[in-house]
Design a protein around this motif. Structure first.
Motif, short mmCIF file in Angstrom:
data_model
loop_
_atom_site.label_atom_id
_atom_site.label_comp_id
_atom_site.label_asym_id
_atom_site.label_seq_id
_atom_site.Cartn_x
_atom_site.Cartn_y
_atom_site.Cartn_z
N VAL A 61 124.00 17.24 75.24
CA VAL A 61 123.95 18.29 76.25
C VAL A 61 125.25 18.32 77.04
CG1 VAL A 61 122.80 19.05 78.37
CG2 VAL A 61 121.44 18.21 76.44
N LEU A 62 125.71 17.16 77.46
CA LEU A 62 126.96 17.09 78.23
C LEU A 62 128.15 17.54 77.40
CD1 LEU A 62 126.33 13.70 80.10
CD2 LEU A 62 126.21 16.01 81.05
N ALA A 84 131.69 18.06 79.16
CA ALA A 84 131.80 17.05 80.22
C ALA A 84 131.66 15.68 79.58
CB ALA A 84 130.73 17.29 81.27
N LEU A 85 132.67 15.28 78.83
CA LEU A 85 132.58 14.05 78.05
C LEU A 85 132.95 12.80 78.84
CD1 LEU A 85 132.84 16.40 75.87
CD2 LEU A 85 133.66 14.61 74.34
N GLN A 86 133.45 12.96 80.05
CA GLN A 86 133.85 11.79 80.83
C GLN A 86 132.67 10.88 81.14
OE1 GLN A 86 133.92 14.94 81.72
NE2 GLN A 86 133.75 15.27 83.95
N TYR A 87 131.46 11.47 81.27
CA TYR A 87 130.28 10.66 81.56
C TYR A 87 129.87 9.84 80.34
CZ TYR A 87 130.28 14.10 85.28
OH TYR A 87 130.67 14.90 86.33
N GLU A 88 130.03 10.42 79.18
CA GLU A 88 129.75 9.66 77.96
C GLU A 88 130.71 8.49 77.82
OE1 GLU A 88 129.13 10.38 73.15
OE2 GLU A 88 129.49 12.07 74.48
N ALA A 89 131.95 8.71 78.22
CA ALA A 89 132.93 7.63 78.17
C ALA A 89 132.50 6.46 79.05
CB ALA A 89 134.30 8.16 78.63
N VAL A 90 132.02 6.76 80.25
CA VAL A 90 131.54 5.71 81.15
C VAL A 90 130.33 5.00 80.56
CG1 VAL A 90 130.51 5.25 83.41
CG2 VAL A 90 132.43 6.85 83.22
N GLY A 91 129.40 5.78 80.01
CA GLY A 91 128.17 5.22 79.50
C GLY A 91 128.36 4.30 78.31
N ILE A 92 129.14 4.73 77.34
CA ILE A 92 129.29 3.91 76.13
C ILE A 92 130.00 2.59 76.44
CG2 ILE A 92 129.24 5.88 74.57
CD1 ILE A 92 132.26 5.67 74.31
N PHE A 93 130.94 2.62 77.38
CA PHE A 93 131.63 1.39 77.74
C PHE A 93 130.70 0.45 78.50
CE2 PHE A 93 134.30 -1.27 80.46
CZ PHE A 93 135.17 -1.81 79.53
N SER A 94 129.96 1.00 79.46
CA SER A 94 129.04 0.18 80.26
C SER A 94 127.92 -0.38 79.40
CB SER A 94 128.45 1.02 81.40
OG SER A 94 129.45 1.54 82.23
N GLY A 95 127.41 0.43 78.48
CA GLY A 95 126.35 -0.03 77.60
C GLY A 95 126.79 -1.17 76.71
N MET A 96 127.99 -1.05 76.15
CA MET A 96 128.49 -2.11 75.28
C MET A 96 128.77 -3.39 76.06
SD MET A 96 129.05 -2.73 72.13
CE MET A 96 128.59 -4.47 72.25
N MET A 97 129.27 -3.25 77.29
CA MET A 97 129.50 -4.43 78.12
C MET A 97 128.19 -5.16 78.39
SD MET A 97 132.56 -5.32 79.04
CE MET A 97 132.20 -6.25 80.54
N THR A 98 127.14 -4.40 78.65
CA THR A 98 125.83 -5.01 78.89
C THR A 98 125.35 -5.78 77.67
OG1 THR A 98 125.24 -3.22 80.42
CG2 THR A 98 123.43 -4.54 79.52
N THR A 99 125.45 -5.15 76.50
CA THR A 99 125.03 -5.82 75.26
C THR A 99 125.85 -7.07 74.99
OG1 THR A 99 124.23 -3.77 74.24
CG2 THR A 99 124.85 -5.56 72.76
N ILE A 125 118.88 17.93 66.10
CA ILE A 125 118.59 18.67 67.33
C ILE A 125 119.75 18.60 68.31
CG2 ILE A 125 117.07 18.73 69.35
CD1 ILE A 125 114.80 17.80 67.51
N THR A 126 120.40 17.45 68.38
CA THR A 126 121.53 17.31 69.30
C THR A 126 122.68 18.23 68.91
OG1 THR A 126 120.96 15.04 69.87
CG2 THR A 126 123.24 15.72 70.24
N SER A 127 122.97 18.32 67.63
CA SER A 127 124.06 19.19 67.18
C SER A 127 123.80 20.65 67.54
CB SER A 127 124.27 19.06 65.67
OG SER A 127 124.67 17.75 65.32
#
Length: 475
Positions: free
Chosen positions: A133-134, A139-154, A60-62
Motif C-alpha cells: 500500500v505504501l 512512500a518507501l521510506q517507512y519500509e526502509a525503517v521497518g525492514i532494518f528494524s525487523g532484521m535487527m530484532t531477529t 493481491i499486494t501487486s
C-alpha cells in the motif's frame, strides 16, 4: 519520474544494505553454531514456508500497489476488501505448508519447524501487503525503517539464542519477533495515511471477484517464482539428505544475499512504470534502459568478484561447508540474468502484460523442475546450481523478446552497447583479482578489485560523473 524512482530506490537500497549485511552475518553465525545438518533442517523448513507464502499473498499486494499508484483515492475502498480476501488465503497457506511436511515424510523436528514457521507466514503476508500500500503511495521510506528494524530484532534475539541456548524452534521465534516489528511499522503508517478503520477487513463478493481476477496472473507468476526458487531444497532433501541441504543453503545465501538490490529498486520502479505505462512511451523506454544499466552496474562486480573469492567466502561459515565452493561458483552467475530481468518483469506487469510474464515464469519453473530432477541425482548439489542458471537464462531471454511489443522504439543494440562493456570490465576485474589474491590475500584484493572495476567503468564511459545526478535526492 526517474528522479522519484531513484529517490525511492535509494531509501530501500540503503536500508536493505544494512538489513542484508546483518541477515548475512547472522546466518553465517547460525551455520557455524548449528553445522550443516541442523542448518539444512532450518533452511528446508523456511523454504517450504516461503513456497506457501505465495498462496497467502496471491498477487493481491501487486494489484493493490498498481491500483493505488494509478489512483490513490481508491485506497480506502481497496484495502479493507483486499484484507478480507487475504484471511482465507492465509489459512489455506498454513494448512498446506504443514500437510506438505507430513506428506513428504520429514522427521518430526522439521515438521515442528514448519508449523512454527507458519506464524511467520501469516505475519509476513500482512506486513508485505501494508508495505505494498505504501509503495502505491510511493512512500518507501517507512519500509526502509521497518525492514532494518525487523532484521535487527531477529538478529539480536537469534544471536542470544545461538550463544546461550541453541535451538531451531527458538530461532524461528526470533524470526516471528522480527516480522512482528515490520507489521507494526507498516500497519501504523498505513493507518496514519488512510485511517485505522481502513485496516478492518470488509467482505464483498463483488470486490473479491474483481481483485482475484486482477491478481490471478500475479499469483501464478509468484507461485512459479517460489517453486523454482525453493524446489531445489526439497529435491536435495529427498535425493540426498539435510546435510546436503545445509551445504547448498550456504551457497544459496551467498548468492541471493545480493538480490535485495534489484528488489529494492523494482519496489520503487514498479509504481513509477505503472504511472507512465500506456501514456508516455519515451519516458517508459528511458526508465527501462536506465534501470537495466543500473542492474548491470550492480551485478557485474558481485558476480565476478564472488566467483574469484568463493573458496575463502565459503570458509566463513566454517570448515564443514567447503563442499559448497563449486556450487557457489556456478550459482553466482544466475545473478546476471536475474538482475537484468527485474526491470523487464516490472515493465510487463506495469503495462498490463502480466499474463505474458506469468507464461514465462511457468516455462521457467518447468525447466527448473526437470533439470533439478535430472541433475541432482547425477551430480549432487552442483546440479541444482546448473539447473538454476539454465532456467534463469531462459527467463531473461524470453522477457527480452517481448520488450518491443510494449515499447516499439526499444533498441536491442542500444542495450548491448550499454551493458556489454560493463560485464567486460567485470571480467577484467576477475582476472586481476585471481592473479593478485595469492600475493596480497583475499581481503585486500577485494578492495583492489573494486578500484579496478570503477576505473574500468570510467575509462569505457559506462559510468560518468554526470550519472551521479541520477541518484540525487530530489525530483
Amino acid at each position: 519520474m526517474t528522479g522519484q524512482v531513484a529517490k525511492n530506490a535509494l531509501y530501500l537500497t540503503v536500508a536493505s544494505v544494512g538489513q542484508k549485511i546483518i541477515a548475512f552475518v547472522y546466518f553465517l553465525f547460525l551455520a557455524r553454531v548449528m553445522m550443516p545438518d541442523l542448518t539444512g533442517q532450518y533452511f528446508l523448513a523456511l523454504s517450504i514456508m516461503t513456497m506457501y507464502s505465495v498462496i497467502a499473498e496471491f498477487g493481491i499486494t501487486s494489484v493493490t500497489t498498481r491500483e493505488i499508484a494509478k489512483d490513490p483515492t481508491q485506497a480506502p475502498q481497496l484495502i479493507p476488501h483486499a484484507l478480507a480476501l487475504k484471511l482465507p488465503l492465509m489459512t489455506v497457506a498454513v494448512v498446506g505448508a504443514i500437510l506438505t511436511g507430513r506428506f513428504l515424510g520429514y522427521e518430526p523436528e522439521v515438521q515442528t519447524l514448519i508449523a512454527i514457521s507458519s506464524v511467520v507466514l501469516v505475519i509476513d503476508a500482512l506486513q508485505v501487503f501494508f508495505y505494498g500500500v505504501l509503495r502505491g503511495f510511493q512512500a518507501l521510506q517507512y519500509e526502509a525503517v521497518g525492514i532494518f528494524s525487523g532484521m535487527m530484532t531477529t538478529a539480536i534475539l537469534g544471536g542470544l539464542v545461538l550463544v546461550f541456548a541453541p535451538s531451531l524452534p527458538l530461532l524461528v521465534v526470533a524470526l516471528i519477533a522480527g516480522s512482528s516489528v515490520n507489521l507494526l511499522v507498516s500497519s501504523h503508517r498505513v493507518a496514519r495515511r488512510v485511517g485505522w478503520k481502513t485496516l478492518i477487513p470488509r467482505w464483498s463478493a463483488r470486490d473479491a471477484k474483481t481483485i482475484m481476477r486482477m491478481a490471478f496472473p500475479f499469483a501464478l507468476a509468484a507461485i512459479f517464482v517460489k517453486v523454482y526458487s525453493y524446489i531445489d531444497s526439497i529435491f536435495i532433501s529427498k535425493f540426498l539428505d539435510t546435510t546436503a541441504v545445509g551445504l547448498y543453503a550456504i551457497a544459496y545465501k551467498f548468492t541471493y544475499a545480493f538480490q535485495f538490490l534489484p528488489l529494492a529498486f523494482v519496489a520503487a520502479l514498479y509504481p513509477g512504470m505503472s504511472a507512465v505505462a500506456g501514456k508516455d512511451d519515451v519516458a517508459l523506454n528511458r526508465i527501462l534502459l536506465r534501470s537495466m544499466w543500473y542492474m548491470a552496474i550492480l551485478s557485474a562486480p558481485i558476480v565476478f568478484g564472488l566467483y574469484a573469492i568463493a573458496p575463502e567466502a565459503i570458509l566463513l561459515a566454517g570448515d564443514g561447508y567447503a563442499g559448497a565452493t563449486a556450487v557457489l561458483q556456478a550459482l553466482v552467475f544466475v545473478l546476471i540474468p536475474i538482475f537484468l530481468d527485474f526491470p523487464i518483469g516490472a515493465l510487463l506487469n506495469a503495462s498490463g502484460k502480466q499474463t505474458t510474464k506469468t507464461a514465462i515464469m511457468g516455462v521457467t519453473m518447468v525447466i527448473n523442475i526437470v533439470l533439478n530432477a535430472v541433475l541432482i541425482p547425477q551430480v549432487g548439489i552442483l546440479g541444482a546450481g546448473w539447473a538454476a542458471l539454465a532456467s534463469f537464462v531462459f527467463m531473461f531471454a524470453a522477457g527480452l523478446f517481448y520488450i518491443p511489443k510494449v515499447i516499439p522504439t526499444f533498441s536491442f543494440m542500444h542495450l548491448l552497447r550499454t551493458i556489454l562493456p560493463i560485464y567486460l570490465v567485470g571480467l577484467i576485474m576477475l582476472v586481476v583479482v585471481i592473479i593478485l589474491k595469492p600475493l596480497v590475500g583475499w581481503i585486500p584484493v577485494v578492495l583492489i578489485g573494486g578500484v579496478v572495476y570503477l576505473i574500468g567503468l570510467l575509462l569505457t564511459g559506462s559510468f560518468k560523473l554526470s550519472d551521479l545526478y541520477y541518484l540525487k535526492l530530489k525530483r
